[in-house]
Design a protein around this motif. Structure first.
Motif, PDB file in Angstrom:
ATOM      1  N   LYS A   2       0.848  -1.043  -0.304  1.00 38.33           N
ATOM      2  CA  LYS A   2       0.093  -0.161   0.269  1.00 38.33           C
ATOM      3  C   LYS A   2       1.528   1.352   0.389  1.00 38.33           C
ATOM      4  O   LYS A   2       1.773   1.301   0.615  1.00 38.33           O
ATOM      5  CB  LYS A   2      -0.697  -0.360   1.291  1.00 38.33           C
ATOM      6  CG  LYS A   2      -1.727  -0.924   1.310  1.00 38.33           C
ATOM      7  CD  LYS A   2      -2.774  -1.138   2.587  1.00 38.33           C
ATOM      8  CE  LYS A   2      -3.848  -2.147   2.486  1.00 38.33           C
ATOM      9  NZ  LYS A   2      -4.353  -2.401   4.214  1.00 38.33           N
ATOM     10  N   GLU A   3       0.623   2.441  -0.417  1.00 38.96           N
ATOM     11  CA  GLU A   3       1.350   3.714  -0.483  1.00 38.96           C
ATOM     12  C   GLU A   3       0.742   4.715   0.369  1.00 38.96           C
ATOM     13  O   GLU A   3      -0.400   4.783   0.442  1.00 38.96           O
ATOM     14  CB  GLU A   3       0.865   4.370  -2.313  1.00 38.96           C
ATOM     15  CG  GLU A   3       2.116   5.209  -2.370  1.00 38.96           C
ATOM     16  CD  GLU A   3       1.835   5.706  -3.546  1.00 38.96           C
ATOM     17  OE1 GLU A   3       1.482   6.816  -4.103  1.00 38.96           O
ATOM     18  OE2 GLU A   3       2.762   4.846  -4.453  1.00 38.96           O
ATOM     19  N   ILE A   4       1.477   5.516   0.774  1.00 38.37           N
ATOM     20  CA  ILE A   4       0.823   6.782   1.349  1.00 38.37           C
ATOM     21  C   ILE A   4       1.973   7.590   1.301  1.00 38.37           C
ATOM     22  O   ILE A   4       3.605   7.488   1.146  1.00 38.37           O
ATOM     23  CB  ILE A   4       1.658   5.759   3.580  1.00 38.37           C
ATOM     24  CG1 ILE A   4       0.477   4.631   3.677  1.00 38.37           C
ATOM     25  CG2 ILE A   4       1.109   7.624   4.413  1.00 38.37           C
ATOM     26  CD1 ILE A   4       0.620   4.821   5.013  1.00 38.37           C
ATOM     27  N   LYS A  46       4.612  -0.558   4.341  1.00 40.98           N
ATOM     28  CA  LYS A  46       4.277   0.514   3.572  1.00 40.98           C
ATOM     29  C   LYS A  46       5.009   1.165   1.968  1.00 40.98           C
ATOM     30  O   LYS A  46       6.201   0.828   2.528  1.00 40.98           O
ATOM     31  CB  LYS A  46       3.142   1.669   4.297  1.00 40.98           C
ATOM     32  CG  LYS A  46       2.379   1.521   5.732  1.00 40.98           C
ATOM     33  CD  LYS A  46       1.435   1.201   5.621  1.00 40.98           C
ATOM     34  CE  LYS A  46       0.559   0.899   5.709  1.00 40.98           C
ATOM     35  NZ  LYS A  46      -1.048   0.234   5.526  1.00 40.98           N
ATOM     36  N   THR A  67      -4.485  11.081  -2.700  1.00 33.32           N
ATOM     37  CA  THR A  67      -6.089  11.331  -2.838  1.00 33.32           C
ATOM     38  C   THR A  67      -6.991  11.057  -1.210  1.00 33.32           C
ATOM     39  O   THR A  67      -5.832  11.756  -0.116  1.00 33.32           O
ATOM     40  CB  THR A  67      -6.136   9.511  -3.402  1.00 33.32           C
ATOM     41  OG1 THR A  67      -6.229   8.072  -3.034  1.00 33.32           O
ATOM     42  CG2 THR A  67      -5.587  10.167  -5.053  1.00 33.32           C
ATOM     43  N   LYS A  69      -7.706   8.967   0.433  1.00 33.20           N
ATOM     44  CA  LYS A  69      -7.004   7.650   0.812  1.00 33.20           C
ATOM     45  C   LYS A  69      -5.829   8.083   1.239  1.00 33.20           C
ATOM     46  O   LYS A  69      -5.846   7.221   3.023  1.00 33.20           O
ATOM     47  CB  LYS A  69      -7.410   6.654  -0.011  1.00 33.20           C
ATOM     48  CG  LYS A  69      -8.463   5.859  -0.656  1.00 33.20           C
ATOM     49  CD  LYS A  69      -8.455   5.166  -0.846  1.00 33.20           C
ATOM     50  CE  LYS A  69      -9.745   4.233  -1.408  1.00 33.20           C
ATOM     51  NZ  LYS A  69      -9.332   3.458  -2.225  1.00 33.20           N
ATOM     52  N   ASP A  70      -5.211   8.617   0.831  1.00 34.78           N
ATOM     53  CA  ASP A  70      -3.831   9.462   1.483  1.00 34.78           C
ATOM     54  C   ASP A  70      -3.702   9.664   3.036  1.00 34.78           C
ATOM     55  O   ASP A  70      -4.507  10.653   3.347  1.00 34.78           O
ATOM     56  CB  ASP A  70      -3.393   9.640   0.920  1.00 34.78           C
ATOM     57  CG  ASP A  70      -2.728   9.004  -0.761  1.00 34.78           C
ATOM     58  OD1 ASP A  70      -2.441   7.955  -0.273  1.00 34.78           O
ATOM     59  OD2 ASP A  70      -2.945   9.750  -1.432  1.00 34.78           O
ATOM     60  N   ASP A 177      -3.810   5.567   6.619  1.00 35.56           N
ATOM     61  CA  ASP A 177      -4.429   5.532   5.373  1.00 35.56           C
ATOM     62  C   ASP A 177      -5.755   4.115   5.140  1.00 35.56           C
ATOM     63  O   ASP A 177      -5.130   3.662   6.166  1.00 35.56           O
ATOM     64  CB  ASP A 177      -3.053   4.011   5.208  1.00 35.56           C
ATOM     65  CG  ASP A 177      -3.205   4.186   3.589  1.00 35.56           C
ATOM     66  OD1 ASP A 177      -3.023   4.771   2.880  1.00 35.56           O
ATOM     67  OD2 ASP A 177      -2.596   2.564   3.218  1.00 35.56           O
ATOM     68  N   ASN A 179      -5.468   3.081   1.944  1.00 35.80           N
ATOM     69  CA  ASN A 179      -5.509   2.435   0.829  1.00 35.80           C
ATOM     70  C   ASN A 179      -5.507   0.819   1.055  1.00 35.80           C
ATOM     71  O   ASN A 179      -5.112   0.308   2.607  1.00 35.80           O
ATOM     72  CB  ASN A 179      -3.786   2.775  -0.187  1.00 35.80           C
ATOM     73  CG  ASN A 179      -3.833   4.055  -0.479  1.00 35.80           C
ATOM     74  OD1 ASN A 179      -4.479   4.014  -1.449  1.00 35.80           O
ATOM     75  ND2 ASN A 179      -3.417   4.919   0.019  1.00 35.80           N
TER      76      ASN A 179
END
Length: 179
Positions: A2-4, A46, A67, A69-70, A177, A179
């Motif tokens: 997942k990206e943060i 992450k 976004t 979500k971040d 987060d 995501n």
């Protein structure tokens, strides 16, 4: 993975920020703290988006596109008169509920871990600058004023607890987060 988006260190190597106890520079301290948090985030699986040590905040903010979500968190250190103390977290004037909840957890946790005053969650208009560019980004967004860099007791508490603070911050960032 997942990206943060874990935000910038707040200052870059050509912008020292506040100068504190024994000549300590905010830029150096925030870069070190950012790196500690990001290492913890990576251990949590992450992918981290961060600024470059020579990149201005404007360059960084122009490069990223988070976004809703971040999570974006930017560490800073306050400075005033060598006696002021405590941690505070800044959020946008029109902050979303995730930002508000995340900021409250961060400020409460940092104050407890360091054993310093909890100055609370404040809006950007309550800050010395009035408007903060970071707050224009989407997601859960917070600017942490970790402690007062010009207060020897605050910095002693920070130095003693910075690894624990980084682990805690990473856990909170990961929690918010989406995501």
């Amino acid at each position: 993975m997942k990206e943060i988006s874990y935000s910038s260190a707040g200052h870059h190597l050509n912008d020292s920020g506040a100068i504190g106890v024994n000549g300590r520079k905010e830029a150096v301290e925030t870069i070190q703290f950012r790196d500690l948090v990001n290492a913890q985030l990576k251990m949590l699986g992450k992918t981290v988006v961060q600024d470059k040590d020579s990149e201005t905040l404007g360059q960084y903010l122009g490069r990223i596109n988070p976004t809703y979500k971040d999570v974006l968190v930017e560490p800073h250190f306050n400075a005033f008169n060598g006696k002021a103390t405590g941690v505070e977290v800044l959020i946008a004037d029109n902050a979303n509920d995730r930002s508000k909840k995340m900021a409250k957890e961060l400020v409460d946790g940092f104050a407890k871990i360091m054993g310093i005053a909890n100055r609370g969650v404040k809006t950007e208009s309550q800050s010395a600058r009035g408007r903060l560019a970071l707050m224009r980004k989407k997601g859960a967004v917070a600017l942490i004023e970790i402690c007062f860099i010009d207060n020897p007791n605050d910095m002693k508490a920070y130095d003693k607890n910075k690894v624990n603070l980084a682990c805690f911050a990473a856990q909170i960032i990961a929690k918010y987060d989406l995501n």
